[in-house]
Design a protein around this motif. Structure first.
Motif, PDB file in Angstrom:
ATOM      1  N   LEU A 258       0.819  -1.216   0.000  1.00  0.00           N
ATOM      2  CA  LEU A 258       0.000   0.000   0.000  1.00  0.00           C
ATOM      3  C   LEU A 258       0.852   1.265   0.000  1.00  0.00           C
ATOM      4  CD1 LEU A 258      -2.763  -1.087   2.532  1.00  0.00           C
ATOM      5  CD2 LEU A 258      -3.058  -0.698   0.075  1.00  0.00           C
ATOM      6  N   GLN A 259       1.906   1.268   0.818  1.00  0.00           N
ATOM      7  CA  GLN A 259       2.750   2.458   0.873  1.00  0.00           C
ATOM      8  C   GLN A 259       3.513   2.643  -0.433  1.00  0.00           C
ATOM      9  OE1 GLN A 259       6.459   3.833   3.545  1.00  0.00           O
ATOM     10  NE2 GLN A 259       4.671   3.268   4.753  1.00  0.00           N
ATOM     11  N   ASP A 260       3.967   1.549  -1.016  1.00  0.00           N
ATOM     12  CA  ASP A 260       4.639   1.639  -2.315  1.00  0.00           C
ATOM     13  C   ASP A 260       3.712   2.270  -3.351  1.00  0.00           C
ATOM     14  OD1 ASP A 260       6.897   0.420  -1.287  1.00  0.00           O
ATOM     15  OD2 ASP A 260       6.342  -1.583  -1.997  1.00  0.00           O
TER      16      ASP A 260
ATOM     17  N   ALA B 185       4.946  26.292  -2.541  1.00  0.00           N
ATOM     18  CA  ALA B 185       5.881  26.387  -1.419  1.00  0.00           C
ATOM     19  C   ALA B 185       6.498  25.056  -1.034  1.00  0.00           C
ATOM     20  CB  ALA B 185       5.166  26.984  -0.211  1.00  0.00           C
ATOM     21  N   GLY B 186       5.834  23.953  -1.321  1.00  0.00           N
ATOM     22  CA  GLY B 186       6.286  22.627  -0.920  1.00  0.00           C
ATOM     23  C   GLY B 186       5.099  21.696  -0.958  1.00  0.00           C
ATOM     24  N   VAL B 187       5.160  20.595  -0.222  1.00  0.00           N
ATOM     25  CA  VAL B 187       4.057  19.642  -0.220  1.00  0.00           C
ATOM     26  C   VAL B 187       3.987  18.947   1.131  1.00  0.00           C
ATOM     27  CG1 VAL B 187       5.473  17.795  -1.215  1.00  0.00           C
ATOM     28  CG2 VAL B 187       2.989  17.695  -1.453  1.00  0.00           C
ATOM     29  N   ASP B 188       2.766  18.706   1.593  1.00  0.00           N
ATOM     30  CA  ASP B 188       2.504  17.952   2.820  1.00  0.00           C
ATOM     31  C   ASP B 188       2.273  16.497   2.418  1.00  0.00           C
ATOM     32  OD1 ASP B 188       1.458  16.814   5.144  1.00  0.00           O
ATOM     33  OD2 ASP B 188       0.291  18.578   5.676  1.00  0.00           O
ATOM     34  N   PRO B 189       3.189  15.579   2.793  1.00  0.00           N
ATOM     35  CA  PRO B 189       3.077  14.202   2.299  1.00  0.00           C
ATOM     36  C   PRO B 189       1.866  13.428   2.799  1.00  0.00           C
ATOM     37  CG  PRO B 189       5.304  14.660   3.095  1.00  0.00           C
ATOM     38  CD  PRO B 189       4.427  15.791   3.542  1.00  0.00           C
ATOM     39  N   TYR B 190       1.434  13.672   4.049  1.00  0.00           N
ATOM     40  CA  TYR B 190       0.390  12.819   4.626  1.00  0.00           C
ATOM     41  C   TYR B 190      -0.238  13.548   5.800  1.00  0.00           C
ATOM     42  CZ  TYR B 190      -1.805   8.323   5.843  1.00  0.00           C
ATOM     43  OH  TYR B 190      -2.700   7.298   6.071  1.00  0.00           O
ATOM     44  N   ASN B 191      -1.539  13.737   5.735  1.00  0.00           N
ATOM     45  CA  ASN B 191      -2.247  14.462   6.778  1.00  0.00           C
ATOM     46  C   ASN B 191      -2.421  13.610   8.035  1.00  0.00           C
ATOM     47  OD1 ASN B 191      -4.112  16.720   7.705  1.00  0.00           O
ATOM     48  ND2 ASN B 191      -5.509  14.970   7.820  1.00  0.00           N
TER      49      ASN B 191
ATOM     50  N   PRO C  74      11.198   7.017   8.120  1.00  0.00           N
ATOM     51  CA  PRO C  74      11.597   6.417   6.839  1.00  0.00           C
ATOM     52  C   PRO C  74      10.606   6.679   5.709  1.00  0.00           C
ATOM     53  CG  PRO C  74      12.029   4.896   8.633  1.00  0.00           C
ATOM     54  CD  PRO C  74      11.266   6.054   9.231  1.00  0.00           C
ATOM     55  N   PHE C  75       9.312   6.750   6.032  1.00  0.00           N
ATOM     56  CA  PHE C  75       8.327   7.093   4.996  1.00  0.00           C
ATOM     57  C   PHE C  75       8.611   8.473   4.429  1.00  0.00           C
ATOM     58  CE2 PHE C  75       4.388   9.551   4.284  1.00  0.00           C
ATOM     59  CZ  PHE C  75       3.923   8.909   3.136  1.00  0.00           C
TER      60      PHE C  75
END
Length: 626
Positions: A217-219, A245-251, A274-275
């Protein structure tokens, strides 16, 4: 042609230690890092540069310290009614952006994205989705508003919930849920939707599987994110992409459940950290290598309820450095509960909570952003909203309560960036089939789990209207400081019903300043110059019309400041985007010098004697206290 495409930069020359900025096509230009040379009006010459992180702060192409203030756009992306997009149309996005700049005083937005919409079929990113997202993002970029996308999730996925469920979620697509064998969702006795995070076994197991990369799933998520970011960049011009400005990977990451012997802190170290490293690599491959990842710690790291608060805050990640931003949320769960906080918020209530954010970012050697904060605007606890939100903005501005700010300004700390939850044009006008159920059509509030936090709505004529006090939302703040901020405070005089809230009155020891401010709003910025080529700028709220704005500074004094020219130390200019919003520009050509500027709308035609007296008082105060 959009303003952000022409907002490309000009013209710097240094002569005899003084800054000269050319405003004619025949001038010689020196282009700062991150900017493209072009001839533009003087009032726009310092816009258009990319945002980076340097020395633990956001900086623009001129090295100025940047503060991001704005809103989340928007929870509509959680819903199905507009296909997981924040807006039904680009026209609505433009209407929202214009209002956000002009009414809400924002210079940035956190822009929600949907994994479910980006990858409805495993391994196949819907190319139409990034194109539609880019078109709506462009509306904000054209208005001079910086954007940072957010791969959003709540309760992991809507597809964990059935048509008859009491709650819903957003985030992962249906195929990601179908890959697992999750129990029938149930929250048991839950009064708030957030309790599903720790009480709903289906939500817990799905989150656990994601962090352990069960079923790959993470892949899959990382591959989707890379393709989405690649396509977003391709759909934006280089000048537009500079405004990202950038990005938020995961809320709001949370473990779901912890493995035996694994604590929150160990989970952050072994799985969450690590994620983020893997996501950072995907950003680089997608062409986002010069933009930071806005990484969030464990959701409950800084919860203000003891039973929820957990150790973490990416303590074991080491110095994050300029490729990451420390990104956290803050909601007063005690106030929201209705039973754990009696009465209302008061001066300095969140100084410690937001001080912890500053300290954690400083230890990580990076900038900080509070990417979500807010309070319900309807229901049994809505009466707390005016004071809770004022106290949160106060804590963003300074870590010192108003009662002690004038005596301890040196402890004020960095001005924090933050985006309020949320800015939703469709508040109260939704038509959302909850979990696809035509018998559960949601129209009230934000149409999601009974939330109602939007700062705006459309009135009966389709005009964007604030739902909160404009004096609270449209704030004076230092959007770009040519040097390092030493101290800042803003007394907004916002209201709680018919009561005007004044938590930082000017002390009686400064009678001239006190008379000048009167019953008006005021802000005071103290900064140390760095000799940079661009001026310091503060956003001027609509409640500070140029004709009735007073500035008292070591750079001079001004009532009704003039329009900007490169040689005018105190001046006013439009903010980019053509929305009618304005900024105050303070130009100093020196380096290493302590400067101050008081900005108020309290006085009417103050006399030269009063201005001089206030300036003397402030100079003596700064010399004694800073």
């Amino acid at each position: 042609m959009s303003t952000i495409r022409v907002r490309l930069l000009v013209v710097l020359v240094f002569l005899s230690g003084f800054l000269a900025v050319a405003g004619s096509p025949s001038a010689t230009a020196v282009t700062p890092p991150g900017a493209t040379a072009a001839i533009v009006p003087d009032s726009l010459w310092f816009d258009g540069t990319a945002l980076t992180v340097s020395d633990g702060r956001f900086t623009d192409g001129f090295g100025r310290e940047v503060v991001l203030r704005g809103y989340n756009v928007s929870g509509e992306a959680k819903l199905a009614e507009n296909g997981g997009l924040p807006f039904a149309s680009v026209a609505d996005a433009r209407k929202s952006a214009t209002a956000l700049r002009a009414l809400g005083g924002g210079n940035s937005v956190r822009f929600l994205l949907s994994w479910a919409r980006a990858e409805p079929v495993r391994g196949q990113v819907d190319t139409g989705y990034p194109a539609a997202v880019a078109a709506q993002m462009r509306a904000f970029l054209d208005a001079g508003i910086r954007v940072y996308p957010d791969f959003h999730q709540d309760l992991y996925s809507r597809h964990l919930f059935g048509a008859g469920s009491w709650y819903t979620g957003d985030g992962a697509p249906g195929w990601a849920v179908q890959a697992g064998s999750y129990p029938q969702e149930s929250c048991g006795i839950c009064f708030f939707w957030g309790q599903n995070i720790t009480q709903n076994k289906a939500v817990q197991q799905a989150q656990y599987d994601f962090w352990h990369n069960t079923y790959g799933l993470q892949d899959a998520f990382l591959a989707m994110a890379q393709q989405t970011m690649t396509q977003l960049r391709q759909h934006l011009t280089a000048e537009e992409f500079a405004g990202v400005a950038g990005v938020d990977p995961y809320n709001e990451p949370y473990a779901g459940t912890y493995d035996p012997g694994r604590t929150s802190r160990i989970w952050e170290r072994d799985l969450l950290g690590p994620f983020y490293v893997r996501f950072r690599a995907r950003m680089d491959t997608a062409g986002w290598q010069d933009k930071p990842a806005f990484v969030e710690p464990n959701l409950f790291w800084n919860a203000n309820i003891g039973s929820q608060k957990q150790e973490g805050g990416l303590l074991d990640a080491g110095p994050l450095g300029p490729r990451y931003v420390f990104n956290t949320h803050f909601y007063d769960q005690k106030a929201i509960s209705g039973i754990l906080m009696w009465g209302k918020a008061s001066d300095g209530r969140y100084a410690g909570d937001f001080g912890a954010v500053r300290d954690r970012a400083s230890a990580a050697r990076t900038a900080a952003v509070v990417s979500e904060f807010g309070h319900p605007l309807s229901g049994t606890v809505a009466d707390k909203a005016p004071t809770v939100l004022k106290a949160m903005y106060q804590a963003l501005d300074s870590r010192v309560p108003g009662a002690s700010w004038w005596s301890d300004p040196k402890d004020s700390g960095a001005v924090l960036s933050g985006t309020q939850w949320q800015w939703d044009l469709y508040n109260g006008r939704h038509h959302e089939l909850m979990n696809g159920n035509p018998d559960k059509v949601r129209t009230f509030g934000d149409a999601w789990n009974d939330e109602d936090l939007s700062a705006v709505r459309l009135d009966s004529n389709g005009t964007v209207t604030l739902r909160q006090d404009a004096r609270l939302l449209d704030r004076l703040y230092p959007s770009a400081t040519a040097g390092t901020t030493v101290a800042f405070t803003y007394e907004d005089r916002s209201r709680d019903g018919s009561t005007t809230l004044t938590w930082n009155p000017v002390p009686s020891s400064l009678p001239g300043v006190r008379q000048l401010v009167g019953c008006g709003q005021y802000g005071l910025l103290v900064w140390r110059s760095d000799g940079g080529p661009a001026p310091t700028e503060l956003h001027l709220p609509a409640s500070f019309p140029t004709a009735s704005t007073t500035v008292v500074s070591d750079l001079g004094t001004a009532y009704a400041p003039p329009s900007y020219t490169p040689t005018t130390p105190i001046a006013v200019a439009p903010e980019p985007g053509g929305t009618g919003s304005r900024r105050l520009l303070l130009t100093d050509p020196d380096s290493g010098v302590l400067h101050y500027a008081l900005v108020t709308n309290g006085a009417t035609a103050p006399s030269p004697a009063l201005l001089a007296a206030a300036r003397t008082e402030l100079s003596e105060w700064a010399a004694a206290r800073l």
